[in-house]
Motif scaffolding. Sequence first.
Motif, PDB file in Angstrom:
ATOM      1  N   GLU A 184      49.148 109.708  40.016  1.00 20.57           N
ATOM      2  CA  GLU A 184      48.824 109.810  41.426  1.00 20.57           C
ATOM      3  C   GLU A 184      47.342 110.094  41.574  1.00 20.57           C
ATOM      4  N   LEU A 185      46.652 109.195  42.237  1.00 18.85           N
ATOM      5  CA  LEU A 185      45.213 109.293  42.382  1.00 18.85           C
ATOM      6  C   LEU A 185      44.861 109.826  43.766  1.00 18.85           C
ATOM      7  N   GLU A 186      43.925 110.767  43.805  1.00 18.99           N
ATOM      8  CA  GLU A 186      43.408 111.254  45.082  1.00 18.99           C
ATOM      9  C   GLU A 186      41.997 110.719  45.246  1.00 18.99           C
ATOM     10  N   THR A 187      41.782 109.985  46.327  1.00 23.22           N
ATOM     11  CA  THR A 187      40.488 109.363  46.584  1.00 23.22           C
ATOM     12  C   THR A 187      39.859 109.957  47.840  1.00 23.22           C
ATOM     13  N   TRP A 188      38.594 110.335  47.707  1.00 24.35           N
ATOM     14  CA  TRP A 188      37.826 110.836  48.841  1.00 24.35           C
ATOM     15  C   TRP A 188      36.788 109.802  49.235  1.00 24.35           C
ATOM     16  N   ILE A 189      36.738 109.481  50.526  1.00 25.87           N
ATOM     17  CA  ILE A 189      35.729 108.588  51.067  1.00 25.87           C
ATOM     18  C   ILE A 189      34.645 109.431  51.733  1.00 25.87           C
ATOM     19  N   VAL A 190      33.425 109.340  51.233  1.00 26.76           N
ATOM     20  CA  VAL A 190      32.287 109.975  51.909  1.00 26.76           C
ATOM     21  C   VAL A 190      31.704 108.917  52.840  1.00 26.76           C
ATOM     22  N   TYR A 191      31.997 109.065  54.125  1.00 28.49           N
ATOM     23  CA  TYR A 191      31.681 108.029  55.118  1.00 28.49           C
ATOM     24  C   TYR A 191      30.393 108.412  55.849  1.00 28.49           C
ATOM     25  N   ASP A 192      29.314 107.728  55.528  1.00 31.65           N
ATOM     26  CA  ASP A 192      28.009 108.016  56.116  1.00 31.65           C
ATOM     27  C   ASP A 192      27.930 107.372  57.505  1.00 31.65           C
ATOM     28  N   ASN A 193      27.966 108.184  58.536  1.00 29.19           N
ATOM     29  CA  ASN A 193      27.833 107.677  59.907  1.00 29.19           C
ATOM     30  C   ASN A 193      26.515 108.125  60.534  1.00 29.19           C
ATOM     31  N   SER A 194      25.469 108.207  59.680  1.00 29.44           N
ATOM     32  CA  SER A 194      24.155 108.586  60.163  1.00 29.44           C
ATOM     33  C   SER A 194      23.529 107.460  60.969  1.00 29.44           C
ATOM     34  N   ALA A 195      22.473 107.788  61.702  1.00 31.61           N
ATOM     35  CA  ALA A 195      21.858 106.822  62.620  1.00 31.61           C
ATOM     36  C   ALA A 195      21.223 105.643  61.897  1.00 31.61           C
ATOM     37  N   SER A 196      20.822 105.813  60.636  1.00 30.81           N
ATOM     38  CA  SER A 196      20.171 104.722  59.915  1.00 30.81           C
ATOM     39  C   SER A 196      21.107 103.545  59.651  1.00 30.81           C
ATOM     40  N   LEU A 197      22.422 103.755  59.763  1.00 32.23           N
ATOM     41  CA  LEU A 197      23.369 102.663  59.552  1.00 32.23           C
ATOM     42  C   LEU A 197      23.575 101.828  60.807  1.00 32.23           C
ATOM     43  N   ASN A 217      26.739  99.684  59.740  1.00 33.27           N
ATOM     44  CA  ASN A 217      27.936 100.495  60.002  1.00 33.27           C
ATOM     45  C   ASN A 217      29.195  99.637  60.103  1.00 33.27           C
ATOM     46  N   ASP A 218      29.051  98.365  60.507  1.00 33.64           N
ATOM     47  CA  ASP A 218      30.185  97.435  60.433  1.00 33.64           C
ATOM     48  C   ASP A 218      30.606  97.235  58.982  1.00 33.64           C
ATOM     49  N   LEU A 219      29.600  97.046  58.124  1.00 35.68           N
ATOM     50  CA  LEU A 219      29.858  96.839  56.702  1.00 35.68           C
ATOM     51  C   LEU A 219      30.466  98.090  56.071  1.00 35.68           C
ATOM     52  N   ALA A 220      30.030  99.267  56.539  1.00 35.12           N
ATOM     53  CA  ALA A 220      30.580 100.529  56.024  1.00 35.12           C
ATOM     54  C   ALA A 220      32.073 100.620  56.300  1.00 35.12           C
ATOM     55  N   LEU A 221      32.495 100.242  57.512  1.00 35.56           N
ATOM     56  CA  LEU A 221      33.914 100.289  57.856  1.00 35.56           C
ATOM     57  C   LEU A 221      34.707  99.301  57.015  1.00 35.56           C
ATOM     58  N   ARG A 222      34.194  98.110  56.829  1.00 36.51           N
ATOM     59  CA  ARG A 222      34.898  97.100  56.028  1.00 36.51           C
ATOM     60  C   ARG A 222      35.030  97.528  54.567  1.00 36.51           C
ATOM     61  N   ALA A 223      33.961  98.089  54.004  1.00 36.97           N
ATOM     62  CA  ALA A 223      34.036  98.571  52.626  1.00 36.97           C
ATOM     63  C   ALA A 223      35.048  99.709  52.506  1.00 36.97           C
ATOM     64  N   THR A 224      35.101 100.565  53.516  1.00 35.64           N
ATOM     65  CA  THR A 224      36.066 101.673  53.506  1.00 35.64           C
ATOM     66  C   THR A 224      37.492 101.153  53.564  1.00 35.64           C
ATOM     67  N   ILE A 225      37.735 100.132  54.374  1.00 33.73           N
ATOM     68  CA  ILE A 225      39.066  99.517  54.437  1.00 33.73           C
ATOM     69  C   ILE A 225      39.463  98.996  53.059  1.00 33.73           C
ATOM     70  N   ALA A 226      38.538  98.299  52.393  1.00 37.87           N
ATOM     71  CA  ALA A 226      38.846  97.700  51.095  1.00 37.87           C
ATOM     72  C   ALA A 226      39.165  98.765  50.049  1.00 37.87           C
ATOM     73  N   PHE A 227      38.358  99.802  49.952  1.00 29.14           N
ATOM     74  CA  PHE A 227      38.597 100.829  48.943  1.00 29.14           C
ATOM     75  C   PHE A 227      39.826 101.671  49.278  1.00 29.14           C
ATOM     76  N   THR A 228      40.078 101.893  50.548  1.00 25.08           N
ATOM     77  CA  THR A 228      41.288 102.617  50.932  1.00 25.08           C
ATOM     78  C   THR A 228      42.531 101.829  50.542  1.00 25.08           C
ATOM     79  N   TYR A 229      42.471 100.521  50.730  1.00 23.87           N
ATOM     80  CA  TYR A 229      43.594  99.656  50.339  1.00 23.87           C
ATOM     81  C   TYR A 229      43.788  99.672  48.822  1.00 23.87           C
ATOM     82  N   LEU A 230      42.686  99.525  48.066  1.00 26.48           N
ATOM     83  CA  LEU A 230      42.783  99.476  46.609  1.00 26.48           C
ATOM     84  C   LEU A 230      43.272 100.793  46.019  1.00 26.48           C
TER      85      LEU A 230
END
Length: 297
Positions: A79-92, A102-115
């Motif tokens: 059982e793997l526990e995965t933490w997503i550090v989601y950078d929502n700073s203004a530079s994104l 920030n669009d790309l950040a959400l898509r990458a998060t979806i992919a890693f959450t799924y995997l």
Amino acid sequence: MVPALQGVDTANLDRLHLHITRRLDGLLQGEYLGLLPGPGSEAGEARAYRPGDDVRRMDWPVTARTTVPHVRTTVADRELETWIVYDNSASLDFGTQDLFKNDLALRATIAFTYLAGRGGNRTAAVHAGPDGPVIVPPRGGRKGARALLHRLAKVPTQAGVGLDRLLANVNKASRRRGMVVVVSDFLDETDWASYLKKLAVRHHVVAVELLDPVELALPDVGVVTFKDPESGASVEVQTRSKRFRERYAEAAREQRDAIAAGLRSAPASHLRLRTDEDWLRALTTFIASRRHVAAHR
């Protein structure tokens, strides 16, 4: 230029999730387990030492008994526990191509959450809030992953919370060994690299660097006003100057080299995603390279 992400409704997020998972299933072949998390943390059998083995895995009792150096292998946790550090700073909140960062950040998060979230694995996250880092506790299964994604999709841009504080909070909140996926452009000026090193002691760390091509080279488009999204300061520059564009490109290379060096020092697996490229193919190439490394250990 595509409008910046201003929240995603349930229907759009579900369609985006379905599109990404279908493409991943089409691009990836075989099992994903044991590839992203690394070698695991559960003790396995002892075997003879081979050049290149991590000396921290030396099995000294077996070595003393046999007089031959041995290392203790490890088995990936079920059982793997995965933490997503989601950078929502203004530079994104920036982009000049098909996607904002920030669009790309959400898509990458979806992919890693799924995997990482299949098979009952637990996913959690940390992001910046108005009063500092916000922890989203670990939850298992598809419902937990879906709730996490819907929450992150609604997170607004937040200035004033450094990446170092997000990483420090994951180090405190994570109760077991697992994987930490840091989704950021790493333009933060804090000492995030030292906090990344602390995380890498217990976790397998994947750094997803988000990049727009204009951050590497300026086009020749005349006078342009640049505004710092964090401080609000602005400056007007003449991009027709070849000398200025060359100095900009050199400074950008030095900045990216420094980011890469900080990630290597952790050490973290480094994945760079660009707003002008097929990021899903870049992700699957990254996973394939991880498989190759794992197979030849």
